[in-house]
Design a protein around this motif. Structure first.
Motif, PDB file in Angstrom:
ATOM      1  N   ALA A  56       0.740  -1.130  -0.071  1.00 50.93           N
ATOM      2  CA  ALA A  56       0.072   0.126  -0.014  1.00 50.93           C
ATOM      3  C   ALA A  56       0.814   1.173  -0.017  1.00 50.93           C
ATOM      4  O   ALA A  56       1.733   1.422   0.915  1.00 50.93           O
ATOM      5  N   ASP A  57       0.624   2.103  -0.956  1.00 47.95           N
ATOM      6  CA  ASP A  57       1.431   3.416  -1.023  1.00 47.95           C
ATOM      7  C   ASP A  57       0.629   4.526  -0.296  1.00 47.95           C
ATOM      8  O   ASP A  57      -0.390   4.996  -1.283  1.00 47.95           O
ATOM      9  N   VAL A  58       0.697   4.997   0.778  1.00 43.32           N
ATOM     10  CA  VAL A  58      -0.145   5.886   1.523  1.00 43.32           C
ATOM     11  C   VAL A  58       0.494   7.009   1.715  1.00 43.32           C
ATOM     12  O   VAL A  58       1.631   7.108   2.173  1.00 43.32           O
ATOM     13  N   HIS A  59      -0.223   8.088   1.280  1.00 40.20           N
ATOM     14  CA  HIS A  59       0.508   9.595   1.166  1.00 40.20           C
ATOM     15  C   HIS A  59      -0.626  10.646   2.173  1.00 40.20           C
ATOM     16  O   HIS A  59      -1.801  10.308   1.932  1.00 40.20           O
ATOM     17  N   ILE A  60       0.061  11.397   2.803  1.00 33.53           N
ATOM     18  CA  ILE A  60      -0.807  12.464   3.404  1.00 33.53           C
ATOM     19  C   ILE A  60      -0.711  13.804   2.827  1.00 33.53           C
ATOM     20  O   ILE A  60       0.660  14.154   2.555  1.00 33.53           O
ATOM     21  N   LEU A  61      -1.576  14.187   1.819  1.00 35.53           N
ATOM     22  CA  LEU A  61      -1.121  15.497   0.915  1.00 35.53           C
ATOM     23  C   LEU A  61      -2.186  16.673   1.310  1.00 35.53           C
ATOM     24  O   LEU A  61      -3.446  16.467   1.809  1.00 35.53           O
ATOM     25  N   ASP A  62      -1.437  17.767   0.799  1.00 31.10           N
ATOM     26  CA  ASP A  62      -2.207  19.136   1.112  1.00 31.10           C
ATOM     27  C   ASP A  62      -3.183  19.138  -0.344  1.00 31.10           C
ATOM     28  O   ASP A  62      -3.381  18.371  -1.012  1.00 31.10           O
ATOM     29  N   GLU A  63      -3.785  20.506  -0.413  1.00 32.80           N
ATOM     30  CA  GLU A  63      -4.928  20.438  -1.415  1.00 32.80           C
ATOM     31  C   GLU A  63      -4.129  20.544  -2.793  1.00 32.80           C
ATOM     32  O   GLU A  63      -4.747  20.432  -3.776  1.00 32.80           O
ATOM     33  N   ARG A  64      -2.643  20.931  -2.963  1.00 30.38           N
ATOM     34  CA  ARG A  64      -2.154  20.791  -4.291  1.00 30.38           C
ATOM     35  C   ARG A  64      -1.607  19.385  -4.631  1.00 30.38           C
ATOM     36  O   ARG A  64      -0.672  19.383  -5.417  1.00 30.38           O
ATOM     37  N   LEU A  65      -2.053  18.553  -3.703  1.00 25.29           N
ATOM     38  CA  LEU A  65      -1.547  17.103  -3.877  1.00 25.29           C
ATOM     39  C   LEU A  65       0.149  17.048  -3.472  1.00 25.29           C
ATOM     40  O   LEU A  65       0.734  16.356  -4.013  1.00 25.29           O
ATOM     41  N   CYS A  66       0.536  18.052  -2.502  1.00 22.76           N
ATOM     42  CA  CYS A  66       1.937  17.819  -2.120  1.00 22.76           C
ATOM     43  C   CYS A  66       2.147  17.381  -0.666  1.00 22.76           C
ATOM     44  O   CYS A  66       1.106  17.305   0.048  1.00 22.76           O
ATOM     45  N   PRO A  67       3.096  16.328  -0.380  1.00 17.58           N
ATOM     46  CA  PRO A  67       3.262  15.944   0.705  1.00 17.58           C
ATOM     47  C   PRO A  67       3.406  16.812   2.104  1.00 17.58           C
ATOM     48  O   PRO A  67       3.809  17.923   1.838  1.00 17.58           O
ATOM     49  N   VAL A  68       2.756  16.550   3.095  1.00 21.82           N
ATOM     50  CA  VAL A  68       2.942  17.438   4.193  1.00 21.82           C
ATOM     51  C   VAL A  68       3.915  16.689   5.270  1.00 21.82           C
ATOM     52  O   VAL A  68       3.869  15.476   5.133  1.00 21.82           O
ATOM     53  N   PRO A  69       4.485  17.484   6.135  1.00 21.41           N
ATOM     54  CA  PRO A  69       5.453  16.845   7.256  1.00 21.41           C
ATOM     55  C   PRO A  69       4.591  16.025   7.949  1.00 21.41           C
ATOM     56  O   PRO A  69       3.350  16.195   8.189  1.00 21.41           O
ATOM     57  N   ALA A  70       5.389  15.000   8.845  1.00 19.18           N
ATOM     58  CA  ALA A  70       4.682  14.346   9.874  1.00 19.18           C
ATOM     59  C   ALA A  70       4.010  15.363  10.951  1.00 19.18           C
ATOM     60  O   ALA A  70       4.754  16.229  11.220  1.00 19.18           O
ATOM     61  N   GLY A  71       2.886  15.078  11.482  1.00 17.97           N
ATOM     62  CA  GLY A  71       2.229  15.691  12.600  1.00 17.97           C
ATOM     63  C   GLY A  71       1.470  16.650  11.795  1.00 17.97           C
ATOM     64  O   GLY A  71       0.564  17.328  12.576  1.00 17.97           O
ATOM     65  N   VAL A  72       1.646  17.017  10.443  1.00 15.71           N
ATOM     66  CA  VAL A  72       0.505  18.040   9.888  1.00 15.71           C
ATOM     67  C   VAL A  72      -0.688  17.213   9.265  1.00 15.71           C
ATOM     68  O   VAL A  72      -0.544  16.262   8.655  1.00 15.71           O
ATOM     69  N   VAL A  73      -1.883  17.936   9.335  1.00 18.99           N
ATOM     70  CA  VAL A  73      -3.113  17.101   9.022  1.00 18.99           C
ATOM     71  C   VAL A  73      -3.199  17.490   7.414  1.00 18.99           C
ATOM     72  O   VAL A  73      -2.990  18.400   6.971  1.00 18.99           O
ATOM     73  N   GLY A  74      -3.725  16.520   6.647  1.00 20.46           N
ATOM     74  CA  GLY A  74      -3.732  16.522   5.158  1.00 20.46           C
ATOM     75  C   GLY A  74      -4.777  15.491   4.883  1.00 20.46           C
ATOM     76  O   GLY A  74      -5.352  14.815   5.631  1.00 20.46           O
ATOM     77  N   GLU A  75      -4.806  15.362   3.479  1.00 24.09           N
ATOM     78  CA  GLU A  75      -5.856  14.349   2.886  1.00 24.09           C
ATOM     79  C   GLU A  75      -5.115  12.876   2.767  1.00 24.09           C
ATOM     80  O   GLU A  75      -4.018  12.954   2.344  1.00 24.09           O
ATOM     81  N   LEU A  76      -5.770  11.926   3.262  1.00 25.21           N
ATOM     82  CA  LEU A  76      -5.201  10.518   3.151  1.00 25.21           C
ATOM     83  C   LEU A  76      -5.361  10.045   1.529  1.00 25.21           C
ATOM     84  O   LEU A  76      -6.494   9.982   1.096  1.00 25.21           O
ATOM     85  N   CYS A  77      -4.406   9.783   0.810  1.00 28.23           N
ATOM     86  CA  CYS A  77      -4.577   9.397  -0.431  1.00 28.23           C
ATOM     87  C   CYS A  77      -3.485   8.215  -0.599  1.00 28.23           C
ATOM     88  O   CYS A  77      -2.725   7.706  -0.014  1.00 28.23           O
ATOM     89  N   VAL A  78      -4.402   7.099  -1.315  1.00 28.93           N
ATOM     90  CA  VAL A  78      -3.802   5.628  -1.707  1.00 28.93           C
ATOM     91  C   VAL A  78      -3.386   5.595  -2.920  1.00 28.93           C
ATOM     92  O   VAL A  78      -4.227   5.814  -3.944  1.00 28.93           O
ATOM     93  N   ALA A  79      -2.216   4.903  -3.145  1.00 28.64           N
ATOM     94  CA  ALA A  79      -2.241   4.122  -4.636  1.00 28.64           C
ATOM     95  C   ALA A  79      -1.519   2.852  -4.563  1.00 28.64           C
ATOM     96  O   ALA A  79      -1.134   2.415  -3.147  1.00 28.64           O
ATOM     97  N   GLY A  80      -1.120   2.127  -5.663  1.00 31.59           N
ATOM     98  CA  GLY A  80      -0.397   0.645  -5.589  1.00 31.59           C
ATOM     99  C   GLY A  80      -1.531  -0.312  -5.725  1.00 31.59           C
ATOM    100  O   GLY A  80      -2.679   0.047  -6.060  1.00 31.59           O
ATOM    101  N   PRO A  81      -1.216  -1.366  -5.572  1.00 33.81           N
ATOM    102  CA  PRO A  81      -2.081  -2.609  -5.766  1.00 33.81           C
ATOM    103  C   PRO A  81      -3.575  -2.937  -4.802  1.00 33.81           C
ATOM    104  O   PRO A  81      -4.501  -3.001  -5.567  1.00 33.81           O
ATOM    105  N   PRO A  82      -3.781  -2.046  -3.845  1.00 36.68           N
ATOM    106  CA  PRO A  82      -4.918  -1.904  -3.082  1.00 36.68           C
ATOM    107  C   PRO A  82      -5.810  -1.090  -3.811  1.00 36.68           C
ATOM    108  O   PRO A  82      -7.189  -1.356  -3.606  1.00 36.68           O
ATOM    109  N   VAL A  83      -5.567  -0.259  -4.789  1.00 36.22           N
ATOM    110  CA  VAL A  83      -6.697   0.586  -5.248  1.00 36.22           C
ATOM    111  C   VAL A  83      -7.335  -0.040  -6.572  1.00 36.22           C
ATOM    112  O   VAL A  83      -6.816  -0.310  -7.406  1.00 36.22           O
TER     113      VAL A  83
END
Length: 281
Positions: free
Chosen positions: A98-125
């Motif tokens: 599972a390729d799991v990322h926490i991204l902002d509105e521009r779909l850029c990664p946010v640092p650990a501890g910062v709230v963003g949208e949970l996005c998923v890529a890879g075989p589970p999708v």
């Protein structure tokens, strides 16, 4: 479960809470149970769940996350003394593949501890929605990160990575409301109400007057007799919630909460009703 010596169950939180509540209230042991997996809804470790697992011999509880559009993508193992389990457990670590990322509105990664949208890529999708190309294009976007391939599914859920690598689930974007300028996650308020011994289950909805005045309404099922008084519940909650997170009305429910066809609590149906004025505090 006892008669068939069920050793492993997979069920959503609402079903686990019901089983735990009735099994402990009616003293119905399930001695064979060794493993429970819950997914589909945010897990709250209620008093009934703590007591239920406390009576079992070494049973473990797995909290998994995976929306309908994906396979399970993360998992957390809860074992040991249930008294030490957190009220609102994280959804754990990404599973292999599972390729799991926490991204902002521009779909850029946010640092650990910062709230963003949970996005998923890879075989589970999954590949998208059946005969819904516009919705598929909106939610399944080309992977925006360097080295990423295939589609990235935007879950619409808020989360953040913790320093230990676990993912803290913070609810739906539409489950986050503003009360007097403060951001409030409805699931956190529900978890606090469910932690009260006199309450079997609870749901909190936000209701707006249309002039910018948003208030919280708590619907609750009593854990026994007598039915807990709304004023008493409010007083208990003042010890663990700040003022802006306290519901302004409490509605006792004598029957089960309304459900959607998939078995989840129908929050829209609850929000559409008018709470009795007598429950206001």
């Amino acid at each position: 479960m006892a008669e068939q010596r069920v050793m492993r169950i997979f069920l959503p939180f609402v079903a686990l809470q019901s089983i735990a509540f009735y099994a402990t209230a009616m003293d119905l042991p399930t001695p064979a149970l060794r493993e429970c997996i819950t997914a589909g809804e945010q897990l709250h470790v209620t008093p009934a769940i703590r007591e239920f697992f406390g009576r079992l011999d070494g049973a473990v509880l797995f909290n998994q996350y995976g929306p309908t559009e994906t396979h399970s993508v993360s998992s957390l193992r809860l074992d040991g003394d249930p008294a030490d389990w957190p009220l609102m457990p994280t959804i754990g670590y990404p599973i292999n593949g599972a390729d799991v990322h926490i991204l902002d509105e521009r779909l850029c990664p946010v640092p650990a501890g910062v709230v963003g949208e949970l996005c998923v890529a890879g075989p589970p999708v999954s590949k998208g929605y059946w005969e819904r190309p516009e919705l598929t294009a909106q939610k399944f976007v080309p992977h925006p990160l360097e080295g990423g391939t295939g589609a990235l599914y935007r879950t619409g859920d808020l989360a953040r990575y913790l320093p230990n690598g676990q993912i803290e689930f913070l609810g739906r974007r539409d489950g986050m409301v503003k009360i007097r300028g403060y951001r409030v996650e409805l699931g956190e308020v529900e978890a606090r109400i469910r932690s009260l011994r006199s309450v079997a289950d609870a749901v909190v909805v936000a209701r707006s007057s249309g002039v910018g005045d948003t208030r919280l309404i708590a619907y609750y099922r009593p854990g026994g007799q007598p039915v807990p008084d709304p004023a008493a519940l409010h007083k208990e909650l003042t010890t663990c919630l700040p003022d802006y997170m306290l519901p302004s009305a409490y509605v006792p429910m004598q029957h089960e909460f309304p459900r959607t066809p998939s078995g989840k609590i129908d929050r829209l149906a609850l929000a559409a009703g008018e709470p009795p004025a007598a429950t206001a505090v």
